[in-house]
Every structure is written in C-alpha cells, then in structure tokens.
Design a protein around this motif. Sequence first.
Motif, PDB file in Angstrom:
ATOM      1  N   SER A  28      12.177  10.591  12.681  1.00  0.00           N
ATOM      2  CA  SER A  28      11.075  11.068  13.125  1.00  0.00           C
ATOM      3  C   SER A  28       9.839  10.513  12.064  1.00  0.00           C
ATOM      4  CB  SER A  28      10.854  12.529  12.955  1.00  0.00           C
ATOM      5  OG  SER A  28      11.047  12.839  11.568  1.00  0.00           O
ATOM      6  N   PRO A  29       8.534  10.354  12.824  1.00  0.00           N
ATOM      7  CA  PRO A  29       7.541   9.672  11.993  1.00  0.00           C
ATOM      8  C   PRO A  29       7.262  10.605  10.697  1.00  0.00           C
ATOM      9  CG  PRO A  29       7.225   9.880  14.286  1.00  0.00           C
ATOM     10  CD  PRO A  29       8.301  10.307  14.191  1.00  0.00           C
ATOM     11  N   LEU A  30       7.453  12.120  10.806  1.00  0.00           N
ATOM     12  CA  LEU A  30       7.542  12.987   9.850  1.00  0.00           C
ATOM     13  C   LEU A  30       8.417  12.466   8.757  1.00  0.00           C
ATOM     14  CD1 LEU A  30       5.971  15.366   8.088  1.00  0.00           C
ATOM     15  CD2 LEU A  30       7.710  16.723   9.476  1.00  0.00           C
ATOM     16  N   ALA A  31       9.475  12.297   8.960  1.00  0.00           N
ATOM     17  CA  ALA A  31      10.594  11.840   8.037  1.00  0.00           C
ATOM     18  C   ALA A  31      10.287  10.512   7.227  1.00  0.00           C
ATOM     19  CB  ALA A  31      12.038  11.661   8.427  1.00  0.00           C
ATOM     20  N   LEU A  32       9.595   9.489   7.808  1.00  0.00           N
ATOM     21  CA  LEU A  32       9.369   8.219   7.192  1.00  0.00           C
ATOM     22  C   LEU A  32       8.000   8.637   6.321  1.00  0.00           C
ATOM     23  CD1 LEU A  32       9.130   6.088  10.347  1.00  0.00           C
ATOM     24  CD2 LEU A  32      10.783   6.118   8.695  1.00  0.00           C
TER      25      LEU A  32
ATOM     26  N   LEU B 283       7.144  11.545   4.491  1.00  0.00           N
ATOM     27  CA  LEU B 283       7.700  11.995   3.606  1.00  0.00           C
ATOM     28  C   LEU B 283       8.632  11.238   2.543  1.00  0.00           C
ATOM     29  CD1 LEU B 283       9.048  15.424   5.003  1.00  0.00           C
ATOM     30  CD2 LEU B 283       6.833  15.090   3.637  1.00  0.00           C
ATOM     31  N   CYS B 284       9.476  10.417   3.042  1.00  0.00           N
ATOM     32  CA  CYS B 284      10.197   9.375   2.211  1.00  0.00           C
ATOM     33  C   CYS B 284       9.101   8.510   1.636  1.00  0.00           C
ATOM     34  CB  CYS B 284      11.284   8.652   3.162  1.00  0.00           C
ATOM     35  SG  CYS B 284      12.578   9.591   3.532  1.00  0.00           S
ATOM     36  N   TYR B 285       8.172   7.995   2.445  1.00  0.00           N
ATOM     37  CA  TYR B 285       7.331   7.130   1.728  1.00  0.00           C
ATOM     38  C   TYR B 285       6.320   7.696   0.684  1.00  0.00           C
ATOM     39  CZ  TYR B 285       4.809   2.569   2.399  1.00  0.00           C
ATOM     40  OH  TYR B 285       4.520   1.201   1.831  1.00  0.00           O
ATOM     41  N   GLY B 286       6.019   9.118   0.685  1.00  0.00           N
ATOM     42  CA  GLY B 286       5.236   9.677  -0.217  1.00  0.00           C
ATOM     43  C   GLY B 286       6.281   9.953  -1.546  1.00  0.00           C
ATOM     44  N   THR B 287       7.552  10.128  -1.431  1.00  0.00           N
ATOM     45  CA  THR B 287       8.431  10.084  -2.385  1.00  0.00           C
ATOM     46  C   THR B 287       8.469   8.915  -3.180  1.00  0.00           C
ATOM     47  OG1 THR B 287       9.866  11.691  -1.286  1.00  0.00           O
ATOM     48  CG2 THR B 287      10.926  10.607  -2.973  1.00  0.00           C
ATOM     49  N   PHE B 288       8.558   7.653  -2.356  1.00  0.00           N
ATOM     50  CA  PHE B 288       8.385   6.329  -3.040  1.00  0.00           C
ATOM     51  C   PHE B 288       7.155   6.262  -3.730  1.00  0.00           C
ATOM     52  CE2 PHE B 288       6.884   2.093  -1.559  1.00  0.00           C
ATOM     53  CZ  PHE B 288       7.101   1.611  -2.539  1.00  0.00           C
ATOM     54  N   GLY B 289       6.263   6.679  -3.182  1.00  0.00           N
ATOM     55  CA  GLY B 289       4.892   6.377  -4.159  1.00  0.00           C
ATOM     56  C   GLY B 289       4.894   7.251  -5.482  1.00  0.00           C
TER      57      GLY B 289
ATOM     58  N   ALA C  36      -0.885  10.167  -1.914  1.00  0.00           N
ATOM     59  CA  ALA C  36      -0.613  11.141  -2.573  1.00  0.00           C
ATOM     60  C   ALA C  36       0.478  11.467  -3.489  1.00  0.00           C
ATOM     61  CB  ALA C  36      -0.433  12.377  -1.632  1.00  0.00           C
ATOM     62  N   GLY C  37       1.620  10.741  -3.392  1.00  0.00           N
ATOM     63  CA  GLY C  37       2.463  10.778  -4.163  1.00  0.00           C
ATOM     64  C   GLY C  37       2.404  10.136  -5.459  1.00  0.00           C
ATOM     65  N   GLN C  38       1.469   8.908  -5.510  1.00  0.00           N
ATOM     66  CA  GLN C  38       1.304   8.291  -6.587  1.00  0.00           C
ATOM     67  C   GLN C  38       0.273   8.918  -7.452  1.00  0.00           C
ATOM     68  OE1 GLN C  38       0.047   4.172  -6.032  1.00  0.00           O
ATOM     69  NE2 GLN C  38      -2.078   4.915  -5.044  1.00  0.00           N
ATOM     70  N   ILE C  39      -0.676   9.682  -6.703  1.00  0.00           N
ATOM     71  CA  ILE C  39      -1.538  10.436  -7.556  1.00  0.00           C
ATOM     72  C   ILE C  39      -1.058  11.744  -8.270  1.00  0.00           C
ATOM     73  CG2 ILE C  39      -3.331  12.491  -7.238  1.00  0.00           C
ATOM     74  CD1 ILE C  39      -4.427  10.836  -4.918  1.00  0.00           C
ATOM     75  N   ALA C  40       0.125  12.433  -7.709  1.00  0.00           N
ATOM     76  CA  ALA C  40       0.888  13.336  -8.400  1.00  0.00           C
ATOM     77  C   ALA C  40       1.442  12.976  -9.661  1.00  0.00           C
ATOM     78  CB  ALA C  40       1.929  13.970  -7.401  1.00  0.00           C
ATOM     79  N   GLY C  41       1.969  11.516  -9.694  1.00  0.00           N
ATOM     80  CA  GLY C  41       2.806  10.995 -10.917  1.00  0.00           C
ATOM     81  C   GLY C  41       1.928  11.445 -12.280  1.00  0.00           C
ATOM     82  N   PRO C  42       0.756  10.577 -12.305  1.00  0.00           N
ATOM     83  CA  PRO C  42      -0.202  10.577 -13.503  1.00  0.00           C
ATOM     84  C   PRO C  42      -0.498  11.940 -13.815  1.00  0.00           C
ATOM     85  CG  PRO C  42      -0.679   8.660 -12.093  1.00  0.00           C
ATOM     86  CD  PRO C  42       0.135   9.364 -11.352  1.00  0.00           C
ATOM     87  N   LEU C  43      -0.838  12.699 -12.893  1.00  0.00           N
ATOM     88  CA  LEU C  43      -1.192  13.995 -12.894  1.00  0.00           C
ATOM     89  C   LEU C  43      -0.228  15.074 -13.643  1.00  0.00           C
ATOM     90  CD1 LEU C  43      -3.346  14.970  -9.728  1.00  0.00           C
ATOM     91  CD2 LEU C  43      -4.219  14.642 -11.961  1.00  0.00           C
ATOM     92  N   LEU C  44       1.185  14.860 -13.143  1.00  0.00           N
ATOM     93  CA  LEU C  44       2.110  15.581 -13.750  1.00  0.00           C
ATOM     94  C   LEU C  44       2.150  15.061 -15.291  1.00  0.00           C
ATOM     95  CD1 LEU C  44       4.376  17.562 -13.540  1.00  0.00           C
ATOM     96  CD2 LEU C  44       5.844  15.864 -12.617  1.00  0.00           C
TER      97      LEU C  44
END
Length: 396
Positions: free
Chosen positions: A218-222, A224-230, A351-359
């Motif tokens: 599903s597009p939603l799964a793609l 979410l996985c792409y955000g995890t990659f980020g 969004a995923g790559q923003i979360a990394g440095p913020l963490l």
Amino acid sequence: MNALSLTRAEPDRAAHPVVGSGLVALAIAMGIGRFAFTPLMPLMVRDGALDAASGAEWAAANYVGYLIGALTASRFSGHPRRGLLLSLVGVAVTTVAMVAIGRVAIPGLGAGLRAAAGVFSAWALVCASGWCLAELGRRKAGASGAWIYTGVGAGIAFAGLLTWLGGRQKADWLWLELGVIAGLGGLLVWSLSRGQTTHVADAPGKAAPIAEPARRSSPLALVLCYGTFGFGYIVPATFLPAMARDLAPDPLVFGLTWPLFGLAAALSVAAIARWLPHGSRQRIWAVAQAVMALGTALPIYLRTLPAIAASAVLVGGTFMVATMAGLQLAREARPDNPTPLLARMTASFAAGQIAGPLLVRALGSGAEAMVWTSALATLSLLLSALWLWRDAARLA
C-alpha cells in the motif's frame, strides 16, 4: 520476476538526454544544495564563521526546509520540468549567497539560506523523479530510470572532493565555487531537457512494461518505510565528517570521509542499474536497509578512522539504492502521475531525518546521545528491512 537476476542493462541511447538531465539535476540539487554543508561545516567552524551549536541549527533548518519542499512539491505535478529548473536556480542562488555569511550582519541569514536550499533540493528530487521516470516510461525505457540516481552520489563525491582538495581554502571561497558550478549545471539541464515532453499527463498508456506486478504494498506502507529510512541514515550522514575531524584535525584526512560516502553511493546505484534492472525493487530496498543498519552500528562500537570510513561506505553505498528502489516503487504504484506519492514519501523521509538530530539533541548532544540514537536507527532499519523482505515474498 521476483529473483534478483543478474541482467546487464545500459541506458537506451534515445533516452540519454532525459537520463542526463536527471543525473545532472540530482548531482546539483542533492550533492551541492542538500549535502555540501556536511563537509563544509567543519571548515566553517575552523574559520570562525559559525560554532557547533549554530551548525546544528543550520542543519535542522535544512531538514525543515526539505520537509516543506516535499509537502509543496506536488504543485508541480502538471509541469515537473518547470519545477525542476526553478529548483536548480534556487540551489545556485542560495549556494552563492552563503558567501555573505560573516560579511553581512543579518540575523538568521545562515539558517534561512539552508532552509531555502532544503526546499529547493526536495523540489528537485520529486520533480526529477516525476518527470524523468514518466518520460522514460513514455519512451519505453523505464529500466534506464535507475541511472538518474547515480547523480546524487556523483554530486556528493564531487562536492566532497572539492572540499577535500581545497580544504585549506577559506570556506566562503568553496561556497562560491560550488555556487558557480551549480549555476553551470542548471544551464546544462535546461539545454538537455529542452524540447522533451514536459507534461506527465502525456504518459498514460505508454509506460514501459515493468518486471514486477503493479499491485505492490500500500502507498501508506511505502511512506512509512521511507520515513524509517530517513531516520536511520541521518545520524551518520550528518555527523561522520565531524567524528572524523575529532580523530584527525587535518582536512586532508577527515575531509576524505564525505567523498567516500558519495563515491559509494554513485557506484552502488550504477551497479544496481547495470546488473539488476529487473530485480525485485522491494527486496533490493530491504537488502539496502539491512546493510545500512550495519553502517549505523559500526560507530557505536568502534570510534576509529577505519571504522568511520567503513561506516561511510556502508551507509553511502546503500542510501541511494534505497532511495532509487523506493521512488521506483512509487512510480509503479502510480504510473499515470507519480509526483503526489513521490512528494508524500519525500515528506516522510524528511520528517524522519528531522527526528534523528532532534533526538541526539534531546539526549544531550554528546557521544552517548549519538550512540543511543544510532542504536535506535540500527534497530529501526533492521525491522523495516525484515518487513519489506517478507512483504515482497507475500506479494510474489
């Protein structure tokens, strides 16, 4: 075909102008507009143009700009080539304007320029993917689409080599050189793409046959996985040159980390494009994220220059393979007009790559914070890789 078949493929000669346009555009937008700050930040700190805290804020501003660009890129869905050219002009202007840092007392100028560069680089990635992949599909040369993503690694390697070889120059001279190169590259893209089809709407019914069935996850799964990659790749992508600088202050030593990252990215995508053009893109993506997890785990256990160099190769050698595979899956899911889905996936990545440095910052910004963030990134990448692999088997 669900196996990773060893089939050689070269770009179709009739598709060369389109492939060339996308390759050069991504080299400029991502190698310069998106990632040049990574190898230049240690040099700017050395020159007194900014401190480490300001550098982190500028990097965060670029990530936020990238997210904004991804969220707004769908406005170019009808004219992706126009959006691509506009974004390249923006990259050139914001890169040259970095010369003003330290010369003009404008509060927030550096962060603003990095945010704007993030917007333009996201537009370029979405528009280049949307226009080039659709146009190659119209020409029945869809397998050549993978070659445009070698541009990202080539651009990173080029910017890294320029910074490495010119590391004893002042950083503002390097920004000026990169800005001029970005402008010339934009002119080349305009020339190569002139006269090509510019409307995605021309493509329906003419897309090239693809090796896998169009019905995928599903597009939603793609998304979410792409955000995890980020999230997974961003800590090494942001901090590897700084880690290397702590171990070896000579720019001719620590500066080599980033060219290695870019060279690995370019060569890995070229290898996939040449040897596995019809392999399962979802499984390629899964393998890339699993190998990337090894690269994010290495600095947790080993803080040596060889370990950091190996991490640069492992992460650099997989992050564009994952990008290519993910965006090609989006193209397959929406062959008539992939730009909106590409934009949503890019926004999730941002969004995923923003979360990394913020963490990292929330945990204290020190070595221990990077260890914990890298550990979480490693776990996330492994879990998403496992899910992608099993889902590919289910859909086979």
